[in-house]
Design an enzyme around this catalytic site. Sequence first.
Site, PDB file in Angstrom:
ATOM      1  N   ASN A 167     -34.745  21.835 -14.907  1.00  0.00           N
ATOM      2  CA  ASN A 167     -35.018  21.945 -16.454  1.00  0.00           C
ATOM      3  C   ASN A 167     -34.821  20.540 -17.140  1.00  0.00           C
ATOM      4  O   ASN A 167     -34.115  19.844 -16.833  1.00  0.00           O
ATOM      5  CB  ASN A 167     -33.838  22.832 -17.032  1.00  0.00           C
ATOM      6  CG  ASN A 167     -33.902  24.335 -16.426  1.00  0.00           C
ATOM      7  OD1 ASN A 167     -35.162  24.592 -15.882  1.00  0.00           O
ATOM      8  ND2 ASN A 167     -33.117  25.118 -16.573  1.00  0.00           N
ATOM      9  N   VAL A 168     -35.505  20.243 -18.253  1.00  0.00           N
ATOM     10  CA  VAL A 168     -35.734  19.116 -18.909  1.00  0.00           C
ATOM     11  C   VAL A 168     -34.571  19.415 -20.260  1.00  0.00           C
ATOM     12  O   VAL A 168     -34.523  18.527 -21.081  1.00  0.00           O
ATOM     13  CB  VAL A 168     -36.792  18.527 -19.365  1.00  0.00           C
ATOM     14  CG1 VAL A 168     -37.952  18.442 -18.118  1.00  0.00           C
ATOM     15  CG2 VAL A 168     -37.755  19.825 -20.193  1.00  0.00           C
ATOM     16  N   ASP A 169     -34.026  20.692 -20.364  1.00  0.00           N
ATOM     17  CA  ASP A 169     -33.046  20.837 -21.554  1.00  0.00           C
ATOM     18  C   ASP A 169     -31.820  20.307 -21.344  1.00  0.00           C
ATOM     19  O   ASP A 169     -31.561  20.056 -19.844  1.00  0.00           O
ATOM     20  CB  ASP A 169     -33.251  22.359 -21.947  1.00  0.00           C
ATOM     21  CG  ASP A 169     -32.373  23.286 -20.905  1.00  0.00           C
ATOM     22  OD1 ASP A 169     -31.377  22.875 -20.509  1.00  0.00           O
ATOM     23  OD2 ASP A 169     -33.227  24.377 -20.591  1.00  0.00           O
ATOM     24  N   HIS A 228     -36.673  16.780 -12.981  1.00  0.00           N
ATOM     25  CA  HIS A 228     -38.128  16.498 -13.797  1.00  0.00           C
ATOM     26  C   HIS A 228     -37.689  16.076 -15.147  1.00  0.00           C
ATOM     27  O   HIS A 228     -38.579  15.879 -15.991  1.00  0.00           O
ATOM     28  CB  HIS A 228     -38.492  18.023 -14.120  1.00  0.00           C
ATOM     29  CG  HIS A 228     -38.985  18.406 -12.811  1.00  0.00           C
ATOM     30  ND1 HIS A 228     -39.530  19.713 -12.685  1.00  0.00           N
ATOM     31  CD2 HIS A 228     -39.264  18.012 -11.521  1.00  0.00           C
ATOM     32  CE1 HIS A 228     -39.699  20.255 -11.380  1.00  0.00           C
ATOM     33  NE2 HIS A 228     -39.849  18.783 -10.693  1.00  0.00           N
ATOM     34  N   THR A 251     -35.288  30.074 -11.003  1.00  0.00           N
ATOM     35  CA  THR A 251     -36.696  29.283 -10.592  1.00  0.00           C
ATOM     36  C   THR A 251     -37.448  29.993  -9.489  1.00  0.00           C
ATOM     37  O   THR A 251     -37.158  30.871  -8.666  1.00  0.00           O
ATOM     38  CB  THR A 251     -36.208  27.772  -9.908  1.00  0.00           C
ATOM     39  OG1 THR A 251     -37.561  27.320  -9.468  1.00  0.00           O
ATOM     40  CG2 THR A 251     -35.325  28.207  -8.708  1.00  0.00           C
TER      41      THR A 251
HETATM   42  P1  OAD Z   1     -40.833  29.229 -13.550  1.00  0.00           P
HETATM   43  O1  OAD Z   1     -41.306  29.733 -14.962  1.00  0.00           O
HETATM   44  O2  OAD Z   1     -41.900  29.179 -12.709  1.00  0.00           O
HETATM   45  O3  OAD Z   1     -40.086  30.216 -12.913  1.00  0.00           O
HETATM   46  C1  OAD Z   1     -39.166  30.902 -13.790  1.00  0.00           C
HETATM   47  C2  OAD Z   1     -38.206  31.814 -13.097  1.00  0.00           C
HETATM   48  O4  OAD Z   1     -37.048  32.560 -13.783  1.00  0.00           O
HETATM   49  C3  OAD Z   1     -39.140  33.116 -12.369  1.00  0.00           C
HETATM   50  O5  OAD Z   1     -38.621  33.278 -11.123  1.00  0.00           O
HETATM   51  C4  OAD Z   1     -38.385  34.349 -13.358  1.00  0.00           C
HETATM   52  O6  OAD Z   1     -38.303  35.444 -12.593  1.00  0.00           O
HETATM   53  C5  OAD Z   1     -36.909  33.786 -13.624  1.00  0.00           C
HETATM   54  N1  OAD Z   1     -36.265  34.262 -14.962  1.00  0.00           N
HETATM   55  C6  OAD Z   1     -37.203  34.737 -15.816  1.00  0.00           C
HETATM   56  N2  OAD Z   1     -35.942  34.995 -16.826  1.00  0.00           N
HETATM   57  C7  OAD Z   1     -34.987  35.121 -16.340  1.00  0.00           C
HETATM   58  C8  OAD Z   1     -33.709  35.238 -16.843  1.00  0.00           C
HETATM   59  N3  OAD Z   1     -33.159  35.513 -18.008  1.00  0.00           N
HETATM   60  N4  OAD Z   1     -32.673  34.942 -15.960  1.00  0.00           N
HETATM   61  C9  OAD Z   1     -32.959  34.653 -14.624  1.00  0.00           C
HETATM   62  N5  OAD Z   1     -34.113  34.153 -14.050  1.00  0.00           N
HETATM   63  C10 OAD Z   1     -35.029  34.399 -15.021  1.00  0.00           C
HETATM   64  O7  OAD Z   1     -39.805  27.964 -13.912  1.00  0.00           O
HETATM   65  P2  OAD Z   1     -39.127  26.784 -12.885  1.00  0.00           P
HETATM   66  O8  OAD Z   1     -39.248  27.462 -11.566  1.00  0.00           O
HETATM   67  O9  OAD Z   1     -38.042  26.272 -13.495  1.00  0.00           O
HETATM   68  O10 OAD Z   1     -41.855  21.197 -14.438  1.00  0.00           O
HETATM   69  O11 OAD Z   1     -40.586  25.915 -13.010  1.00  0.00           O
HETATM   70  C11 OAD Z   1     -40.485  24.778 -12.169  1.00  0.00           C
HETATM   71  C12 OAD Z   1     -41.108  23.334 -12.904  1.00  0.00           C
HETATM   72  O12 OAD Z   1     -42.523  24.047 -13.480  1.00  0.00           O
HETATM   73  C13 OAD Z   1     -40.569  23.025 -14.203  1.00  0.00           C
HETATM   74  O13 OAD Z   1     -39.474  22.187 -14.006  1.00  0.00           O
HETATM   75  C14 OAD Z   1     -41.800  22.459 -15.033  1.00  0.00           C
HETATM   76  C15 OAD Z   1     -42.909  23.289 -14.801  1.00  0.00           C
HETATM   77  O14 OAD Z   1     -44.003  22.771 -14.597  1.00  0.00           O
HETATM   78  C16 OAD Z   1     -41.981  20.384 -15.462  1.00  0.00           C
HETATM   79  O15 OAD Z   1     -42.338  20.399 -16.810  1.00  0.00           O
HETATM   80  C17 OAD Z   1     -42.455  18.804 -14.808  1.00  0.00           C
END
Ligand code: OAD
Length: 241
Positions: free
Chosen positions: A87-89, A104, A182
Amino acid sequence: MKKLVVISGAGVSAESGISTFRDGNGLWNNYKIEDVATPQAWAKNPALVQEFYNQRRKNVIAAQPNAAHLAITELQQHYDVHVVTQNVDDLHERAGTDKVLHLHGNIRFAKSSNPDRVLDAEFDVQEEYYLIDGDTLNYPDDKAPDGYPLRPHIVWFYEPVVLIDAAADIVAEADVVIVVGTSLEVYPAASLVYRIKKGAHVFCIDPNAESLMIEQSVTLIKDVATSGFARIKDDLIRLAN
Ligand code: OAD
Protein backbone atom coordinates in the site's frame (compact mmCIF):
# COMPACT_ATOMS: atom_id res chain seq x y z
CA MET A 1 10.44 -11.96 21.19
CA LYS A 2 9.12 -13.88 18.21
CA LYS A 3 8.90 -12.14 14.88
CA LEU A 4 5.52 -11.55 13.24
CA VAL A 5 5.37 -10.24 9.68
CA VAL A 6 2.24 -8.84 8.07
CA ILE A 7 2.20 -8.84 4.27
CA SER A 8 -0.55 -6.35 3.50
CA GLY A 9 -2.33 -5.11 0.41
CA ALA A 10 -5.16 -2.77 -0.49
CA GLY A 11 -7.79 -4.87 1.31
CA VAL A 12 -6.45 -3.91 4.75
CA SER A 13 -7.36 -0.28 4.02
CA ALA A 14 -10.66 -0.99 2.23
CA GLU A 15 -12.69 -0.54 5.41
CA SER A 16 -11.05 2.88 5.83
CA GLY A 17 -12.67 3.91 2.56
CA ILE A 18 -9.66 3.48 0.25
CA SER A 19 -10.42 1.64 -2.99
CA THR A 20 -8.71 -1.61 -3.80
CA PHE A 21 -7.42 -2.16 -7.35
CA ARG A 22 -9.00 -5.34 -8.66
CA ASP A 23 -12.32 -5.73 -6.83
CA GLY A 24 -15.65 -4.88 -8.51
CA ASN A 25 -15.30 -1.11 -8.18
CA GLY A 26 -11.51 -1.23 -7.95
CA LEU A 27 -9.30 1.55 -9.28
CA TRP A 28 -8.05 -0.49 -12.22
CA ASN A 29 -11.62 -0.98 -13.39
CA ASN A 30 -12.05 2.79 -13.54
CA TYR A 31 -8.63 3.88 -14.79
CA LYS A 32 -6.19 2.36 -17.23
CA ILE A 33 -2.85 1.44 -15.68
CA GLU A 34 -1.10 2.64 -18.88
CA ASP A 35 -2.64 6.12 -18.47
CA VAL A 36 -1.69 6.81 -14.87
CA ALA A 37 0.76 4.31 -13.40
CA THR A 38 3.71 3.88 -15.76
CA PRO A 39 6.79 5.95 -16.68
CA GLN A 40 5.28 6.18 -20.19
CA ALA A 41 2.13 7.78 -18.77
CA TRP A 42 4.25 10.36 -16.98
CA ALA A 43 6.20 11.10 -20.17
CA LYS A 44 2.98 11.52 -22.15
CA ASN A 45 0.72 13.39 -19.75
CA PRO A 46 2.38 14.26 -16.44
CA ALA A 47 -0.40 16.64 -15.38
CA LEU A 48 -2.96 13.83 -15.66
CA VAL A 49 -0.77 11.45 -13.65
CA GLN A 50 -0.19 14.13 -11.02
CA GLU A 51 -3.93 14.79 -10.76
CA PHE A 52 -4.67 11.07 -10.37
CA TYR A 53 -2.30 10.81 -7.41
CA ASN A 54 -3.47 14.15 -5.95
CA GLN A 55 -6.95 12.63 -5.74
CA ARG A 56 -5.63 9.44 -4.19
CA ARG A 57 -3.63 11.49 -1.67
CA LYS A 58 -6.71 13.52 -0.67
CA ASN A 59 -8.54 10.25 -0.12
CA VAL A 60 -5.69 8.87 2.03
CA ILE A 61 -5.39 12.01 4.16
CA ALA A 62 -9.15 12.01 4.81
CA ALA A 63 -9.13 8.31 5.78
CA GLN A 64 -8.50 6.94 9.27
CA PRO A 65 -6.78 3.71 10.29
CA ASN A 66 -9.31 0.94 10.94
CA ALA A 67 -9.47 -1.83 13.54
CA ALA A 68 -7.19 -4.07 11.45
CA HIS A 69 -4.39 -1.48 11.34
CA LEU A 70 -4.86 -0.97 15.09
CA ALA A 71 -4.83 -4.72 15.80
CA ILE A 72 -1.44 -4.97 14.08
CA THR A 73 -0.13 -2.16 16.28
CA GLU A 74 -1.39 -3.94 19.41
CA LEU A 75 0.49 -7.07 18.41
CA GLN A 76 3.70 -5.10 19.03
CA GLN A 77 3.11 -5.84 22.74
CA HIS A 78 3.59 -9.54 22.00
CA TYR A 79 5.86 -9.71 18.95
CA ASP A 80 8.59 -7.97 17.03
CA VAL A 81 6.13 -6.82 14.35
CA HIS A 82 7.13 -5.90 10.80
CA VAL A 83 4.70 -4.82 8.11
CA VAL A 84 5.66 -5.32 4.48
CA THR A 85 2.98 -3.47 2.56
CA GLN A 86 2.15 -2.94 -1.07
CA ASN A 87 0.00 0.00 0.00
CA VAL A 88 1.04 3.58 -0.66
CA ASP A 89 -1.17 4.96 2.13
CA ASP A 90 0.29 5.70 5.56
CA LEU A 91 -2.46 4.12 7.65
CA HIS A 92 -0.17 1.51 9.23
CA GLU A 93 2.09 4.30 10.50
CA ARG A 94 -0.82 6.45 11.63
CA ALA A 95 -2.17 3.46 13.56
CA GLY A 96 1.14 3.39 15.44
CA THR A 97 2.97 0.47 13.82
CA ASP A 98 6.70 1.19 14.04
CA LYS A 99 8.31 -0.99 11.36
CA VAL A 100 6.63 -0.53 7.99
CA LEU A 101 8.30 -1.22 4.66
CA HIS A 102 6.51 0.24 1.61
CA LEU A 103 7.30 -1.89 -1.42
CA HIS A 104 5.42 0.39 -3.83
CA GLY A 105 6.21 3.79 -2.31
CA ASN A 106 4.35 6.21 -0.07
CA ILE A 107 1.92 8.70 -1.55
CA ARG A 108 2.61 11.28 1.17
CA PHE A 109 6.10 11.74 -0.31
CA ALA A 110 7.49 13.13 -3.58
CA LYS A 111 10.74 12.57 -5.43
CA SER A 112 12.58 14.01 -8.43
CA SER A 113 11.26 12.98 -11.84
CA ASN A 114 14.79 13.01 -13.28
CA PRO A 115 14.54 9.89 -15.48
CA ASP A 116 18.18 8.94 -14.93
CA ARG A 117 17.66 8.75 -11.18
CA VAL A 118 14.61 6.57 -11.65
CA LEU A 119 16.50 4.13 -13.87
CA ASP A 120 19.54 4.19 -11.62
CA ALA A 121 17.49 3.20 -8.61
CA GLU A 122 18.04 -0.42 -9.56
CA PHE A 123 21.75 0.12 -9.13
CA ASP A 124 21.53 1.38 -5.59
CA VAL A 125 21.33 5.12 -6.10
CA GLN A 126 19.86 6.62 -2.96
CA GLU A 127 16.73 8.44 -3.98
CA GLU A 128 15.63 11.35 -1.85
CA TYR A 129 12.04 11.67 -0.75
CA TYR A 130 10.29 14.85 0.31
CA LEU A 131 7.22 14.94 2.55
CA ILE A 132 4.47 16.71 0.64
CA ASP A 133 3.03 19.67 2.50
CA GLY A 134 -0.73 19.18 2.15
CA ASP A 135 -2.44 17.03 -0.44
CA THR A 136 -1.39 18.50 -3.78
CA LEU A 137 1.69 18.31 -5.98
CA ASN A 138 1.58 20.88 -8.80
CA TYR A 139 3.04 20.01 -12.18
CA PRO A 140 5.44 21.51 -13.27
CA ASP A 141 5.77 24.20 -10.61
CA ASP A 142 6.76 22.01 -7.68
CA LYS A 143 10.39 21.10 -8.31
CA ALA A 144 13.03 18.92 -6.69
CA PRO A 145 16.38 20.53 -5.72
CA ASP A 146 17.84 19.17 -9.00
CA GLY A 147 15.37 21.27 -10.99
CA TYR A 148 13.16 18.44 -12.24
CA PRO A 149 9.45 18.52 -11.42
CA LEU A 150 8.49 16.50 -8.39
CA ARG A 151 6.54 13.28 -8.98
CA PRO A 152 4.79 11.08 -6.46
CA HIS A 153 6.92 8.54 -4.58
CA ILE A 154 5.11 5.61 -6.18
CA VAL A 155 6.72 2.57 -7.80
CA TRP A 156 5.02 2.43 -11.18
CA PHE A 157 4.61 -0.62 -13.38
CA TYR A 158 7.89 -1.34 -15.24
CA GLU A 159 9.93 0.31 -12.48
CA PRO A 160 12.20 -1.72 -10.20
CA VAL A 161 10.95 -2.62 -6.74
CA VAL A 162 14.17 -1.70 -5.00
CA LEU A 163 13.11 -2.89 -1.54
CA ILE A 164 12.12 -6.41 -2.60
CA ASP A 165 15.30 -8.06 -1.26
CA ALA A 166 15.03 -6.26 2.07
CA ALA A 167 11.39 -7.36 2.28
CA ALA A 168 12.28 -10.97 1.44
CA ASP A 169 14.89 -11.02 4.24
CA ILE A 170 12.27 -9.80 6.73
CA VAL A 171 9.72 -12.41 5.62
CA ALA A 172 12.29 -15.22 5.76
CA GLU A 173 12.86 -14.61 9.48
CA ALA A 174 9.20 -14.61 10.51
CA ASP A 175 7.80 -17.07 13.04
CA VAL A 176 4.26 -15.96 12.24
CA VAL A 177 3.08 -14.49 8.93
CA ILE A 178 -0.27 -12.84 8.22
CA VAL A 179 -1.12 -12.21 4.57
CA VAL A 180 -4.01 -9.75 4.46
CA GLY A 181 -5.95 -8.00 1.71
CA THR A 182 -3.80 -8.73 -1.30
CA SER A 183 -4.75 -10.54 -4.49
CA LEU A 184 -1.08 -11.60 -4.86
CA GLU A 185 -1.32 -10.78 -8.55
CA VAL A 186 1.53 -8.29 -8.73
CA TYR A 187 5.14 -9.46 -8.83
CA PRO A 188 7.66 -9.38 -7.32
CA ALA A 189 5.56 -8.62 -4.19
CA ALA A 190 3.51 -11.80 -4.64
CA SER A 191 6.67 -13.93 -4.55
CA LEU A 192 7.29 -12.98 -0.91
CA VAL A 193 5.07 -15.83 0.29
CA TYR A 194 7.60 -18.29 -1.14
CA ARG A 195 10.19 -16.91 1.28
CA ILE A 196 8.26 -17.94 4.39
CA LYS A 197 10.37 -20.43 6.38
CA LYS A 198 9.31 -23.99 7.13
CA GLY A 199 7.52 -24.23 10.44
CA ALA A 200 6.22 -20.68 10.41
CA HIS A 201 2.54 -20.21 11.23
CA VAL A 202 0.73 -18.61 8.31
CA PHE A 203 -2.67 -16.91 8.32
CA CYS A 204 -4.40 -15.42 5.29
CA ILE A 205 -7.24 -12.95 5.86
CA ASP A 206 -9.26 -12.01 2.78
CA PRO A 207 -12.95 -12.36 1.82
CA ASN A 208 -11.64 -14.19 -1.25
CA ALA A 209 -8.92 -16.09 0.59
CA GLU A 210 -7.60 -18.88 -1.61
CA SER A 211 -5.08 -21.50 -0.76
CA LEU A 212 -1.63 -19.94 -1.04
CA MET A 213 0.61 -22.14 -3.14
CA ILE A 214 3.21 -22.62 -0.45
CA GLU A 215 4.47 -25.62 1.49
CA GLN A 216 3.38 -24.40 4.90
CA SER A 217 -0.15 -25.06 6.03
CA VAL A 218 -2.16 -21.86 6.03
CA THR A 219 -5.11 -20.90 8.20
CA LEU A 220 -7.54 -19.28 5.76
CA ILE A 221 -9.87 -16.65 7.25
CA LYS A 222 -12.46 -15.77 4.65
CA ASP A 223 -13.41 -12.44 6.15
CA VAL A 224 -12.73 -8.73 5.93
CA ALA A 225 -9.60 -7.44 7.65
CA THR A 226 -11.22 -5.90 10.74
CA SER A 227 -13.22 -8.93 11.88
CA GLY A 228 -10.57 -11.30 10.50
CA PHE A 229 -7.98 -9.89 12.90
CA ALA A 230 -10.45 -10.03 15.77
CA ARG A 231 -10.98 -13.74 15.06
CA ILE A 232 -7.30 -14.68 15.19
CA LYS A 233 -6.24 -12.39 18.04
CA ASP A 234 -6.31 -15.07 20.76
CA ASP A 235 -4.46 -17.57 18.58
CA LEU A 236 -1.79 -15.00 17.86
CA ILE A 237 -1.27 -14.17 21.51
CA ARG A 238 -1.02 -17.88 22.32
CA LEU A 239 1.55 -18.43 19.56
CA ALA A 240 3.68 -15.57 20.89
CA ASN A 241 4.65 -17.54 23.99
P1 OAD B 1 -5.88 -5.86 -5.16
O1 OAD B 1 -6.97 -4.89 -5.47
O2 OAD B 1 -5.27 -6.57 -6.30
O3 OAD B 1 -6.44 -6.98 -4.15
C1 OAD B 1 -7.16 -6.59 -3.01
C2 OAD B 1 -7.45 -7.82 -2.18
O4 OAD B 1 -8.12 -7.37 -1.01
C3 OAD B 1 -8.36 -8.84 -2.85
O5 OAD B 1 -7.83 -10.15 -2.65
C4 OAD B 1 -9.69 -8.66 -2.12
O6 OAD B 1 -10.43 -9.87 -2.02
C5 OAD B 1 -9.23 -8.20 -0.75
N1 OAD B 1 -10.19 -7.40 0.02
C6 OAD B 1 -11.16 -6.57 -0.39
N2 OAD B 1 -11.79 -5.99 0.63
C7 OAD B 1 -11.19 -6.46 1.76
C8 OAD B 1 -11.37 -6.25 3.17
N3 OAD B 1 -12.29 -5.40 3.63
N4 OAD B 1 -10.56 -6.90 4.02
C9 OAD B 1 -9.61 -7.76 3.57
N5 OAD B 1 -9.38 -8.01 2.27
C10 OAD B 1 -10.16 -7.37 1.37
O7 OAD B 1 -4.80 -5.08 -4.28
P2 OAD B 1 -3.26 -5.45 -4.03
O8 OAD B 1 -3.05 -6.91 -3.96
O9 OAD B 1 -2.83 -4.63 -2.86
O10 OAD B 1 0.49 -1.21 -7.08
O11 OAD B 1 -2.61 -4.88 -5.33
C11 OAD B 1 -1.22 -4.96 -5.52
C12 OAD B 1 -0.70 -3.76 -6.27
O12 OAD B 1 -1.44 -3.61 -7.49
C13 OAD B 1 -0.88 -2.44 -5.56
O13 OAD B 1 0.13 -2.19 -4.62
C14 OAD B 1 -0.86 -1.44 -6.68
C15 OAD B 1 -1.65 -2.19 -7.73
O14 OAD B 1 -1.32 -1.91 -9.03
C16 OAD B 1 0.85 0.04 -7.49
O15 OAD B 1 0.07 0.95 -7.55
C17 OAD B 1 2.27 0.18 -7.83
